[in-house]
Design a protein around this motif. Structure first.
Motif: not given
Lengths: 272, 304
Positions: B176-177, B254-256, B169-170, B250-251
């Motif tokens: 992020v959501y 790299s894809g975010t 999940i992290l 933080l959450l």
């Protein structure tokens, strides 16, 4: 139908508060965890607090952050209160909508933009970055929050007391300190506390506007978290949460007592 | 008498306006023009790391010469380089989805609070505000320990037997959501509560007496009444989420892709100040519409 609805209401409030508080409670519990792993319970221990006390870099950062928050919150409260009075009392004046725009925009402006723009200002006027530039940056951001809080109080303020004082020949300046300020004091105090915690909390704007020798606590926490979770961070978080919780609860009890006393005085006055 | 006192304090009045006004001009408005100017500059290996650097010593000719060095290259690269386009679109998408999620989560809580016994309400409001006072960074940090592969949530799900190996999940958008909904929830609950609390409950009773089913009564009466709170709450969360940095950093993984992260990396890691400024200018242009709408909503509630 009535009963079903209130069952729904109770559940949603209970679940909502569980969601809001569970992460904080877990964080606090694990600060007393003996294990170095944040997720494995290794028995009760206060070793992370002891380690924290020996972490000079962390203590320095905490001290800088505290001074910064005290100073910027105080400056922001003065400026923000002035701004609120201007907004509520001065009616229409040239540039009023610009002024209120400058009060509301920082409330929602992404931190990265505010931080970058303030940094560029400090670079272009060529002043040494560090403690003072962060203080100026925080004052600017938090004064807008203070202004909004104080303004909401001033809007519902009964002006007849002020007018009475002015009619009796009290100079405006004195009227402000003797009548107005005591009446809006709860909002001013709340504004100060909000400014203080916002400054204590800020990572992004401080990172942009700081310079060598002025690493704030959030910056320190952030850089440690990037390397991985350590129980020491849980310990310092627990201390911060405790301080803030005590402050907020004390302030609200104080306000409540004032309110009760005021109502009592009003009742007495009515009877007399 | 009062009017006389007012006259005497005329200059004092203007001084009172001038101090906060000048402060905000210098530290809030003017810096934006600085960002704008820098976004047209080019990167340089110097201190400060950009050129041209305007100087009063240049004289007018020098000023014009330097003016010609300004370029649109930074802005253009934002629109032609898919990395940036993607980051902007992804920020707006994450902000829009989170705003809806926050509204869905916050509404029942605010509704329940507004219908709670009167003597509990101020206590409940304080309990919503309390986590908001505790550090944002710490509250985001708390989720790292919960959402990680060896985190409490995975441990709990494994123990329940719902899953047989940890789910990641992290470092995903899910985290992020969750982080965004959690952090921005009070900003939505409070304006919603403020409008719902003022609502006249007899309206619902009247609707029920006339045979209107509760769900329909909600959409026809409660929701329209709470609309100002919905609007205020949505603006209060949507605008800052679009530029959010801490939560995706933080959450997320790299894809975010979020534009606040892009700006931070261009500035601190690549030391490309002009490009970072251009990112900020375009972000601001995107947010100008919601910010102006937010201010009008604020002014409308002020006028009430």
């Amino acid at each position: 139908m009535r009963k079903g609805q209130s069952w729904f209401n109770t559940t949603s409030v209970a679940l909502g508060f569980a969601f809001l508080y569970a992460p904080i409670v877990i964080l606090v519990i694990y600060s007393f965890n003996d294990s170095k792993l944040v997720t494995v319970w290794g028995g009760f221990s206060t070793r992370w607090y002891v380690e924290l006390l020996n972490d000079q870099a962390m203590l320095d950062a905490a001290w800088i952050t505290l001074r910064l928050a005290l100073l910027s919150a105080t400056m922001a409260t003065i400026l923000g209160t002035l701004a609120a009075i201007t907004m509520v009392r001065f009616g229409r004046f040239l540039g009023r909508s610009l002024f209120s725009g400058m009060i509301y925009a920082p409330l929602v402006m992404p931190d990265v933009i505010t931080g970058l723009s303030l940094l560029l200002l400090f670079v272009s006027i060529d002043i040494d970055r560090g403690f003072w530039t962060v203080t100026l940056a925080h004052t600017t951001l938090t004064m807008c929050f203070v202004a909004v809080v104080v303004q909401s109080r001033l809007v519902v303020f009964d002006r007849s007391l002020e007018e009475a004082a002015l009619d009796l020949g009290c100079p405006p300046f004195k009227t402000f300190f003797v009548i107005t300020l005591p009446l809006i004091l709860p909002a001013v105090v709340a504004g100060w506390m909000l400014a203080f915690t916002l400054s204590l909390d800020d990572l992004v704007i401080a990172s942009f506007t700081t310079g060598p020798g002025a690493t704030t606590l959030p910056m320190k926490i952030f850089s440690q978290v990037k390397f991985g979770v350590t129980p020491e961070i849980n310990a310092i978080s627990t201390i911060l949460i405790t301080i803030v919780a005590i402050g907020v609860i004390a302030a609200s009890l104080f306000n409540k007592r004032r309110e009760v006393e005021r109502q009592k005085a009003e009742r007495l006055a009515m009877q007399g | 008498m009062a009017a006389e006192a007012k006259d005497r304090s005329g200059w004092l009045r203007w001084l009172l306006v001038a101090i906060p006004f000048a402060w905000l001009l210098i530290f809030f408005l003017i810096p934006f023009f600085n960002v704008l100017k820098l976004s047209f500059s080019t990167r340089a290996r110097a201190l400060p790391p950009y050129k041209p650097v305007f100087d009063f010593a240049d004289g007018i000719a020098g000023f014009i010469a330097k003016l010609q060095q300004l370029t649109l290259a930074n802005h253009l690269s934002l629109f032609t380089d898919p990395r940036y386009v993607e980051a902007y679109l992804s920020s707006l998408k994450i902000a829009a989805i989170s705003t809806i999620l926050i509204l869905i989560v916050a509404y029942p809580i605010a509704y329940g609070m507004a219908r709670a016994p009167r003597e509990w309400r101020s206590m409940l409001v304080m309990m919503v505000i309390l986590p908001f006072w505790t550090s944002f960074l710490i509250r985001v940090y708390a989720w790292i320990g919960i959402l990680g592969n060896e985190g409490l949530l995975n441990g709990f799900l494994l123990w329940l037997g719902v899953i047989d190996q940890p789910i990641t999940i992290l470092t995903t958008d899910w985290a992020v959501y969750i982080g965004i909904v959690y952090s921005y929830l009070p900003f939505m609950i409070l304006p919603l509560y403020a409008t719902l609390e003022k609502m006249d409950e007899t309206l619902l009773e009247a609707a029920a007496d006339l045979g209107c089913p509760p769900i329909q009564a909600f959409w026809k009466i409660t929701f329209p009444i709470s609309l100002p709170g919905v609007v205020a709450g949505c603006f209060l969360v949507f605008i800052p989420i679009t530029g959010e940095f801490v939560i995706p950093e933080l959450l997320g993984g790299s894809g975010t892709k979020m534009i606040g992260k892009t700006l931070w990396y261009e500035f601190f890691n690549n030391r490309n100040w002009p490009l970072a400024s251009a990112v900020a200018v375009v972000l601001l242009l995107i947010l100008v519409v919601p910010i102006v709408l937010f201010q009008n909503a604020q002014k409308a509630s002020e006028a009430k």
